[in-house]
Design a protein around this motif. Structure first.
Motif, PDB file in Angstrom:
ATOM      1  N   TRP A   1      72.222  -7.348 104.117  1.00 37.35           N
ATOM      2  CA  TRP A   1      70.472  -7.616 104.265  1.00 37.35           C
ATOM      3  C   TRP A   1      69.558  -6.628 104.536  1.00 37.35           C
ATOM      4  CZ3 TRP A   1      66.838 -10.949 104.542  1.00 37.35           C
ATOM      5  CH2 TRP A   1      65.688 -10.703 105.244  1.00 37.35           C
ATOM      6  N   ARG A   2      70.174  -5.230 105.001  1.00 30.70           N
ATOM      7  CA  ARG A   2      69.123  -3.971 105.615  1.00 30.70           C
ATOM      8  C   ARG A   2      69.539  -3.255 104.185  1.00 30.70           C
ATOM      9  NH1 ARG A   2      71.518  -3.432 110.844  1.00 30.70           N
ATOM     10  NH2 ARG A   2      72.738  -1.848 110.128  1.00 30.70           N
ATOM     11  N   ASP A   3      70.214  -3.410 103.544  1.00 32.55           N
ATOM     12  CA  ASP A   3      70.700  -3.062 101.854  1.00 32.55           C
ATOM     13  C   ASP A   3      69.767  -2.920 100.728  1.00 32.55           C
ATOM     14  OD1 ASP A   3      71.979  -1.349 103.408  1.00 32.55           O
ATOM     15  OD2 ASP A   3      74.415  -2.258 102.591  1.00 32.55           O
ATOM     16  N   GLY A   4      69.819  -4.618 100.906  1.00 34.19           N
ATOM     17  CA  GLY A   4      68.954  -5.597  99.888  1.00 34.19           C
ATOM     18  C   GLY A   4      67.627  -5.188 100.189  1.00 34.19           C
ATOM     19  N   VAL A   5      67.290  -5.240 101.764  1.00 33.82           N
ATOM     20  CA  VAL A   5      64.942  -5.172 101.613  1.00 33.82           C
ATOM     21  C   VAL A   5      65.407  -3.918 101.109  1.00 33.82           C
ATOM     22  CG1 VAL A   5      65.565  -4.619 103.431  1.00 33.82           C
ATOM     23  CG2 VAL A   5      63.960  -6.217 102.841  1.00 33.82           C
ATOM     24  N   THR A   6      66.131  -2.706 101.862  1.00 27.93           N
ATOM     25  CA  THR A   6      65.412  -1.842 101.159  1.00 27.93           C
ATOM     26  C   THR A   6      65.229  -1.287  99.604  1.00 27.93           C
ATOM     27  OG1 THR A   6      66.921  -0.248 103.657  1.00 27.93           O
ATOM     28  CG2 THR A   6      65.920   0.962 102.134  1.00 27.93           C
ATOM     29  N   LYS A   7      66.981  -1.684  99.300  1.00 34.84           N
ATOM     30  CA  LYS A   7      66.503  -1.571  97.309  1.00 34.84           C
ATOM     31  C   LYS A   7      65.217  -1.540  97.132  1.00 34.84           C
ATOM     32  CE  LYS A   7      70.472  -1.371  96.422  1.00 34.84           C
ATOM     33  NZ  LYS A   7      72.190  -1.277  96.149  1.00 34.84           N
ATOM     34  N   ALA A   8      64.768  -3.073  97.816  1.00 37.90           N
ATOM     35  CA  ALA A   8      63.770  -4.162  97.215  1.00 37.90           C
ATOM     36  C   ALA A   8      62.484  -3.212  97.757  1.00 37.90           C
ATOM     37  CB  ALA A   8      63.818  -5.592  97.359  1.00 37.90           C
ATOM     38  N   GLU A   9      62.319  -2.768  98.480  1.00 37.71           N
ATOM     39  CA  GLU A   9      61.072  -1.576  99.563  1.00 37.71           C
ATOM     40  C   GLU A   9      60.961  -0.893  98.307  1.00 37.71           C
ATOM     41  OE1 GLU A   9      61.533  -0.881 102.929  1.00 37.71           O
ATOM     42  OE2 GLU A   9      59.883  -0.833 103.470  1.00 37.71           O
ATOM     43  N   ASP A  10      62.421  -0.116  98.608  1.00 37.76           N
ATOM     44  CA  ASP A  10      62.327   1.522  97.492  1.00 37.76           C
ATOM     45  C   ASP A  10      61.666   1.115  96.270  1.00 37.76           C
ATOM     46  OD1 ASP A  10      63.298   2.731  99.404  1.00 37.76           O
ATOM     47  OD2 ASP A  10      65.368   2.792  98.950  1.00 37.76           O
ATOM     48  N   ASN A  11      61.966  -0.408  95.482  1.00 41.05           N
ATOM     49  CA  ASN A  11      62.025   0.330  94.042  1.00 41.05           C
ATOM     50  C   ASN A  11      60.304  -0.722  93.895  1.00 41.05           C
ATOM     51  OD1 ASN A  11      64.235   1.240  92.589  1.00 41.05           O
ATOM     52  ND2 ASN A  11      65.166  -0.843  93.008  1.00 41.05           N
ATOM     53  N   PHE A  12      59.727  -1.259  94.537  1.00 41.95           N
ATOM     54  CA  PHE A  12      58.698  -2.375  94.831  1.00 41.95           C
ATOM     55  C   PHE A  12      57.452  -1.509  93.923  1.00 41.95           C
ATOM     56  CE2 PHE A  12      56.032  -4.704  96.296  1.00 41.95           C
ATOM     57  CZ  PHE A  12      57.163  -6.603  96.258  1.00 41.95           C
ATOM     58  N   LYS A  42      60.654 -12.933  96.492  1.00 41.42           N
ATOM     59  CA  LYS A  42      60.809 -14.272  97.296  1.00 41.42           C
ATOM     60  C   LYS A  42      62.018 -14.045  98.060  1.00 41.42           C
ATOM     61  CE  LYS A  42      63.809 -18.713  95.399  1.00 41.42           C
ATOM     62  NZ  LYS A  42      64.845 -18.157  94.338  1.00 41.42           N
ATOM     63  N   ASP A  43      62.849 -13.187  97.455  1.00 40.09           N
ATOM     64  CA  ASP A  43      63.705 -12.730  99.057  1.00 40.09           C
ATOM     65  C   ASP A  43      63.472 -12.140  99.503  1.00 40.09           C
ATOM     66  OD1 ASP A  43      66.123 -13.646  97.201  1.00 40.09           O
ATOM     67  OD2 ASP A  43      66.598 -11.632  96.117  1.00 40.09           O
ATOM     68  N   PHE A  44      62.271 -11.558 100.269  1.00 43.99           N
ATOM     69  CA  PHE A  44      62.093 -10.428 100.937  1.00 43.99           C
ATOM     70  C   PHE A  44      60.518 -10.898 101.200  1.00 43.99           C
ATOM     71  CE2 PHE A  44      65.447  -8.017  99.197  1.00 43.99           C
ATOM     72  CZ  PHE A  44      66.625  -8.627 100.616  1.00 43.99           C
ATOM     73  N   PRO A  45      60.327 -12.228 101.717  1.00 40.82           N
ATOM     74  CA  PRO A  45      58.733 -12.152 101.503  1.00 40.82           C
ATOM     75  C   PRO A  45      58.261 -11.599 101.799  1.00 40.82           C
ATOM     76  CG  PRO A  45      60.234 -14.296 102.168  1.00 40.82           C
ATOM     77  CD  PRO A  45      61.176 -12.882 102.580  1.00 40.82           C
ATOM     78  N   ASN A  46      58.373 -10.405 103.233  1.00 39.53           N
ATOM     79  CA  ASN A  46      57.638  -9.639 104.099  1.00 39.53           C
ATOM     80  C   ASN A  46      56.534  -8.471 103.245  1.00 39.53           C
ATOM     81  OD1 ASN A  46      59.870  -9.320 104.088  1.00 39.53           O
ATOM     82  ND2 ASN A  46      60.199  -7.833 105.880  1.00 39.53           N
ATOM     83  N   LEU A  47      57.612  -8.151 102.039  1.00 40.78           N
ATOM     84  CA  LEU A  47      57.164  -7.057 101.618  1.00 40.78           C
ATOM     85  C   LEU A  47      56.036  -8.071 100.820  1.00 40.78           C
ATOM     86  CD1 LEU A  47      60.716  -5.638  99.796  1.00 40.78           C
ATOM     87  CD2 LEU A  47      59.184  -4.327 101.370  1.00 40.78           C
ATOM     88  N   LYS A  48      55.975  -8.961 100.115  1.00 40.74           N
ATOM     89  CA  LYS A  48      55.738  -9.961  99.778  1.00 40.74           C
ATOM     90  C   LYS A  48      53.664  -9.265 100.541  1.00 40.74           C
ATOM     91  CE  LYS A  48      53.700 -14.522  98.276  1.00 40.74           C
ATOM     92  NZ  LYS A  48      54.430 -15.661  97.397  1.00 40.74           N
ATOM     93  N   LEU A  49      54.209  -9.758 101.874  1.00 38.85           N
ATOM     94  CA  LEU A  49      52.587  -9.900 102.471  1.00 38.85           C
ATOM     95  C   LEU A  49      52.765  -8.431 102.574  1.00 38.85           C
ATOM     96  CD1 LEU A  49      53.864 -12.292 104.902  1.00 38.85           C
ATOM     97  CD2 LEU A  49      52.500 -12.399 103.801  1.00 38.85           C
ATOM     98  N   LEU A  50      53.285  -7.471 103.096  1.00 38.56           N
ATOM     99  CA  LEU A  50      52.556  -6.039 103.454  1.00 38.56           C
ATOM    100  C   LEU A  50      52.043  -5.354 102.319  1.00 38.56           C
ATOM    101  CD1 LEU A  50      56.018  -4.251 104.461  1.00 38.56           C
ATOM    102  CD2 LEU A  50      53.207  -3.920 105.258  1.00 38.56           C
TER     103      LEU A  50
END
Lengths: 478, 423
Positions: free
Chosen positions: B340-351, B393-401
């Motif tokens: 989970w952490r790896d996934g959200v971190t990668k998504a955050e980095d690339n956003f 979709k996978d990490f909705p908190n990123l969407k809100l951020l």
């Protein structure tokens, strides 16, 4: 860790090259047939995993940024083949090897000798020494430390002597003052290094060797490292400090309450290190916060720390004053490293306070202090070579970055469509190589200790630049 | 009682007025799905046995005939849904199946089973209630008795705290003996842990600095501050802790205590106590020594053996696989948390990068002179937008951020359609 990173990186680089459609010279992946590895030696084969799912076993003979020269063995017949990385998903090295060789690319630790032939016959304790020299965050970084520790683990030491002797200067070699502000946050770099000694090494060995820190110069982030270990010696010129003026690191930004929170959490981390080593955490406070006043007295031959100004009737001695008004260190004191707004531990004061167990200038003296000078085995440490190789790697990377960036800036996109296409492909390739280098040395790059060429943008901006060029090429399509 | 408490927390949370506060919605289960949706429309239902950079090897069955290690390249895969019961596929070469990390045998009489789950990263991003909740079915299936939440976080988003409180209080505490093992719990990480009665420290552990802030070190003030103070008074009660402690971690109030002969501690938000732990004007962060001296911590443990002893057990069957360099066995629950952490971190980095790429594509599409050229850039834009949508979709908190909404996505799709309508 290194293994994984190399694997991932090889695959990632291949993937990106593929995305750019940039097959390297001699690419011949299409002609490669599935092969069977005929194991003729005890060595495990390497594997090339292609994007179409084929897996070929053999031996990687040479690897460049774009190609892999590979020895394929089919039905006992050997043949060399060069493959484009654009066709390769991943390179797995020594995949049948269960001993941990898998995936290691030129790893220094692997070149290290197996446990020394002169195994103890008399139970003499083995001593392994690691010297942490150079700039903290650059020369002293997790990767070379981890490699040295892996080397140490192979020797199964009883004692690990860690010499801390960092250069108190910037990445560009400029000397720093003892009272330099803003060095405190190097604490977080120390937190990446400390577990290598305190957690990874015992896990590798199955026991905890005695770790002895020998302080020659531990300034800035390096100051925190010795506090993690319960046995510390100083050289006569040794000192720990350079983490003062914590209260100045944010200037006047924001609200005092939030600044206090920031100081508090940082001190919480740092005090934790002192607790780990069994030291009085108030020493950290005295080293960090100017207004913190700390004194000591000797009770029954042992130093007792006292918060506040000294009571001279009780024989108390001031360590640090509040640094306010007339108490502020003057330039004379600062220039001589004799200020007392923040505590800098010298060999003598460290010994008085019981932080240092003794002052020694020679290894023999240290071994004597440890009580093993008559009966020990000095293990064949590769750590010096590992550290030097790391330094060379960094310098090589910096040279490459300068060269690649200059080449990028000099690429002219002009002429016919084919020439423009070639020029843009070159630009994109150079950007990818730059990014690869920055990521490879990310631990140094992220703490701004990698010397970058002027104007080189950060990684996200490189990605954007790459995309711009790619889309320019799309626009240019006739 | 607990439910009632949590409802009040939830109501409180909804009322918090903080710029950086976010609610955490749902997220893809790190272990969810061994269904491979191919871009050509096929759906492969099987077990992923190996995974390298997005390409997978799958064991599956066609008409009763087993296909072993079938390869599907990353470029051919649209998406993957993972099997909830499976470990994440390794990138290692396919090998004979090794022993499962979890014991298959029935629990022995008197056996105590424990699991260590790490909570790391930013609270509300990597350190999230949803990821913790998803571990529960496996923990129950394995009849776990003790869950150690090993905390190492510098804090994060305030509104995730109520979510985490709810998960810990309503879901974990009734099912498992749940304790915190503190490596570093700063700010929201400490506030999360505060509902646990049992807190243990590592020697280097730290806990506190819970001042709310946003932007350029601007403190939360006024009603927002009062609400957070109240939130933590309730959390202190739930965790059976003196409220004075957390107060000194949130605002610059002093903290001192007296210790009676029988060891009972009385706390003061003044300097009147015999033992001063936080001076006026400072924000409190405990270290392991301070925390143990004043009984805030139940003890200090550097390793699992010591922690087992502190927990009062002669032996605990700590579930999981021994991994070199790790100080505790890695269970399936922990593995899921790391994925989970790896996934959200990668998504955050690339956003941000994908945002810029999307913007570039749109700009080029708008300036394109002909339909074919425009179509290429619209295609590019769609590709980048799809990546952004997937991350949201996978990490909705990123969407809100990022302040993204469903309307924004609809507008973008409409914009792309309009571009393609142009001659």
């Amino acid at each position: 860790m290194k293994t994984n990173r190399n694997r991932v990186w090889a695959a990632a680089a291949a993937g990106v090259l593929a995305a750019l459609g940039m097959a390297g010279p001699g690419a011949s992946g299409a002609s490669a047939a599935p092969a069977m590895w005929m194991q003729e030696s005890a060595d495990a084969p390497d594997q090339l995993i292609f994007k179409d799912g084929r897996i070929i076993e053999g031996e990687v003979l040479e690897e460049t940024a774009t190609t892999v020269r590979f020895l394929v063995v089919v039905a006992g017949i050997k043949g060399e083949q060069t493959y484009s990385k654009a066709d390769i998903l991943a390179i797995e090295r020594g995949v049948r090897d269960e001993s941990g060789k898998a995936g290691v690319v030129s790893e220094e630790a692997d070149q290290a000798a197996e446990p020394s032939a002169d195994e103890p016959t008399d139970g003499a304790p083995g001593v392994y020494m690691i010297e942490l020299t150079g700039r903290f965050g650059r020369d002293i970084a997790p990767t070379p430390i981890r490699d040295a520790i892996k080397d140490a683990a192979k020797m199964r030491p009883d004692y690990l002597i860690v010499v801390v002797d960092n250069a108190w200067e910037t990445a560009w070699g400029e000397k720093l003052a003892d009272d330099e502000a803003a060095a405190f946050d190097q604490l977080f770099q120390t937190e990446d290094m400390e577990p290598i000694f305190t957690k990874e090494l015992p896990e590798m060995l199955g026991y905890r060797p005695k770790i002895v820190v020998w302080v020659k110069n531990a300034m800035g982030g390096a100051a925190f490292l010795p506090f993690n270990f319960d046995t510390m010696y100083f050289s006569s010129e040794g000192r720990i400090g350079g983490i003062g003026r914590l209260e100045q690191i944010f200037g006047s930004t924001g609200d005092a309450r939030v600044r206090e929170k920031q100081f508090s959490l940082r001190l919480g981390h740092a005090r934790g290190m002192a607790n780990r080593g069994g030291y009085d955490a108030r020493l950290i406070e005295a080293m960090a916060r100017t207004e913190y006043v700390l004194s000591y007295r000797i009770d029954n031959g042992k130093a007792v720390l006292v918060e506040g100004a000294p009571n001279t009737d009780l024989g108390e001695v001031l360590l640090t004053d509040d640094g306010q008004a007339e108490n502020a260190d003057d330039i004379k004191a600062l220039a001589r490293g004799q200020g007392n707004d923040n505590l800098t531990l010298s060999a003598s004061i460290a010994e008085i306070l019981g932080v240092s167990q003794g002052t020694v200038d020679e290894l023999d003296d240290l071994l004597y202090e440890l009580g093993i000078d008559r009966n020990y085995r000095m293990l064949d440490s590769k750590s010096e070579r590992i550290m030097k190789n790391w330094d060379r790697e960094l310098e090589g990377a910096e040279r490459s970055l300068r060269d690649l960036w200059t080449r990028f800036l000099n690429v002219q996109v002009q002429g016919e469509y084919r020439e423009r296409t070639t020029a843009r492909a070159t630009q994109m390739s150079l950007l990818l190589k730059i990014k690869a280098l920055l990521e490879r040395y990310g631990e140094v790059y992220k703490v701004r200790m990698l010397r970058l060429p002027d104007g080189l943008p950060p990684i996200p901006a490189l990605d954007v630049l790459h995309e711009q060029i790619r889309q320019e090429q799309m626009k240019d399509k006739p | 009682m607990i439910k009632g408490f949590m409802q009040r927390l939830g109501g409180l949370a909804a009322g918090l007025v903080l710029a950086s506060v976010l609610l955490f919605a749902s997220a893809t289960n790190a272990w969810a799905g061994d269904k491979i949706y191919l871009k050509d429309g096929r759906v492969i239902d099987g077990d992923i046995v190996r995974e390298v950079n997005g390409s997978v090897w799958v064991n599956y069955t066609i008409g009763g005939v087993e296909q072993k290690g079938a390869f599907f390249g990353a470029g051919d895969i649209d998406r993957i849904e993972r099997d909830v019961a499976a470990d994440p596929a390794p990138s290692d070469p396919i090998k004979p199946v090794q022993n499962d990390t979890a014991p298959k045998a029935e629990k022995r009489p008197g056996e105590v089973r424990g699991v260590v789950i790490t909570l790391e990263g930013t609270v509300g991003i990597q350190f999230a209630a949803k990821a913790l909740e998803e571990a529960i079915p496996w923990l129950e299936e394995q009849q776990v008795d003790v869950v150690v939440l090993k905390i190492n976080s510098g804090g994060g988003l305030l509104l995730e705290i109520a979510k985490l409180h709810e998960t810990i209080v309503n879901e974990f505490k009734p099912r498992f003996r749940t304790v915190a093992w503190i490596e570093s719990a700063i700010s929201a990480a400490a506030m999360t842990s505060h509902v646990l009665e049992e807190i243990y420290f590592m020697p280097e552990g730290n806990y506190g600095a819970c001042t709310g802030w946003s932007g350029a070190l601007v403190a939360v003030e006024g009603r927002g501050l009062e609400e957070v103070l109240y939130l933590m008074e309730r959390a202190s009660a739930e965790g059976k802790k003196a409220p004075e402690i957390m107060r000194s971690m949130q605002i610059e109030e002093p903290l001192s205590y007296n210790k009676s002969k029988d060891g009972e501690i009385t706390w003061y938000n003044t300097e009147e106590g015999e033992f001063l732990v936080n001076a006026t004007g400072r924000i409190l962060t405990f270290d392991s020594v301070q925390a143990e001296q004043c009984k805030f911590s139940k003890g200090t443990a550097d390793d699992l053996e010591t922690l087992t002893r502190l927990l009062g057990y002669p032996e605990v069957n700590w579930l999981g696989k021994h991994v070199p360099g790790e100080i505790f066995p890695i269970s399936r629950a922990e593995d899921g948390m790391r994925t989970w952490r790896d996934g959200v971190t990668k998504a955050e980095d690339n956003f941000q990068v994908y945002f810029v790429k999307y913007g570039l594509s749109i700009a080029n599409a708008q300036s394109a002179q002909d339909r074919a050229s425009r179509g290429r850039f619209v295609g590019e834009a769609r590709r980048h937008l799809a990546i952004i949508e997937r991350a949201c979709k996978d990490f909705p908190n990123l969407k809100l951020l990022q302040g993204l909404t469903d309307e924004w996505f609809e507008q973008q799709h409409e914009l792309l359609r309009e571009l393609m309508r142009l001659p």
